[in-house]
Design a protein around this motif. Structure first.
Motif, short mmCIF file in Angstrom:
data_model
loop_
_atom_site.label_atom_id
_atom_site.label_comp_id
_atom_site.label_asym_id
_atom_site.label_seq_id
_atom_site.Cartn_x
_atom_site.Cartn_y
_atom_site.Cartn_z
N ARG A 182 28.04 31.95 37.30
CA ARG A 182 27.25 32.77 38.22
C ARG A 182 28.11 33.32 39.35
N ALA A 183 29.00 32.50 39.90
CA ALA A 183 29.89 32.98 40.95
C ALA A 183 30.87 34.01 40.42
N LEU A 184 31.33 33.81 39.19
CA LEU A 184 32.24 34.78 38.58
C LEU A 184 31.55 36.13 38.38
N VAL B 58 45.21 47.16 39.76
CA VAL B 58 44.05 47.62 40.51
C VAL B 58 43.61 46.48 41.41
N VAL B 59 43.51 46.75 42.69
CA VAL B 59 43.12 45.73 43.66
C VAL B 59 41.91 46.24 44.42
N SER B 60 40.96 45.35 44.65
CA SER B 60 39.79 45.71 45.44
C SER B 60 39.54 44.60 46.45
N SER B 61 38.46 44.75 47.21
CA SER B 61 38.11 43.74 48.20
C SER B 61 37.61 42.45 47.55
N LEU C 272 37.91 36.38 44.33
CA LEU C 272 37.82 35.89 42.95
C LEU C 272 38.99 34.95 42.65
N MET C 273 40.17 35.30 43.08
CA MET C 273 41.33 34.42 42.86
C MET C 273 41.20 33.14 43.68
N CYS C 274 40.69 33.24 44.91
CA CYS C 274 40.49 32.04 45.73
C CYS C 274 39.46 31.11 45.12
N TRP D 261 31.23 37.99 41.82
CA TRP D 261 32.43 38.71 42.26
C TRP D 261 32.76 39.85 41.31
N ALA D 262 32.38 39.74 40.05
CA ALA D 262 32.65 40.81 39.08
C ALA D 262 31.87 42.08 39.41
N MET D 263 30.74 41.93 40.11
CA MET D 263 29.99 43.13 40.52
C MET D 263 30.81 44.04 41.41
N PHE D 264 31.71 43.45 42.19
CA PHE D 264 32.47 44.21 43.16
C PHE D 264 33.85 44.63 42.65
#
Length: 95
Positions: free
Chosen positions: A18-20, A53-56, A61-63, A23-26
Motif C-alpha cells: 500500500r505504501a509502495l 528520471v527523478v521526481s519529488s 520511495l527509496m527512504c 508513492w507510485a502515484m507521484f
C-alpha cells in the motif's frame, strides 16, 4: 498476488504494498514507460526517453525501502533466537 503462497506472507506485506502504491502515484511513470496505446509502443519515431528520471517522490520511495530493511535488522538483533542463529533452523524447518 498474496494469496498464491500464504506461507511466505505476513501482515507487513500488505502495508508495504500500500505504501509502495501511494508513492507510485507521484512517480513519473510516463517519462520512462509510455504504454498508453499500441501506436505509442510500435512507433519508432518517438523521441529518445531519458535514462534517469527523478521526481519529488523518488527520494521518499527509496527512504521507505531503506527504513524497512534497517529497522527490520535492528529489531531482529534484539531477539535471542536471531543472535544464537536458531531462527535459521526454525525458518528452514517450517512445513
Amino acid at each position: 498476488m498474496h494469496n498464491r503462497n500464504p506461507a511466505l506472507i505476513f501482515a507487513a506485506d500488505d502495508v508495504f504494498l500500500r505504501a509502495l502504491m501511494f508513492w507510485a502515484m507521484f512517480l513519473p511513470w510516463g517519462a520512462c514507460y509510455f504504454f498508453d496505446t499500441v501506436d505509442s509502443v510500435l512507433n519508432t519515431s518517438q523521441p529518445q526517453l531519458p535514462e534517469i528520471v527523478v521526481s519529488s517522490a523518488t527520494f521518499p520511495l527509496m527512504c521507505q525501502q531503506y527504513f524497512i530493511y534497517i529497522f527490520s535488522a535492528a529489531i531482529k538483533t534484539k531477539s535471542p533466537i536471531w543472535v544464537d542463529s536458531s531462527a535459521v533452523y526454525y525458518a528452514l524447518s517450517f512445513d
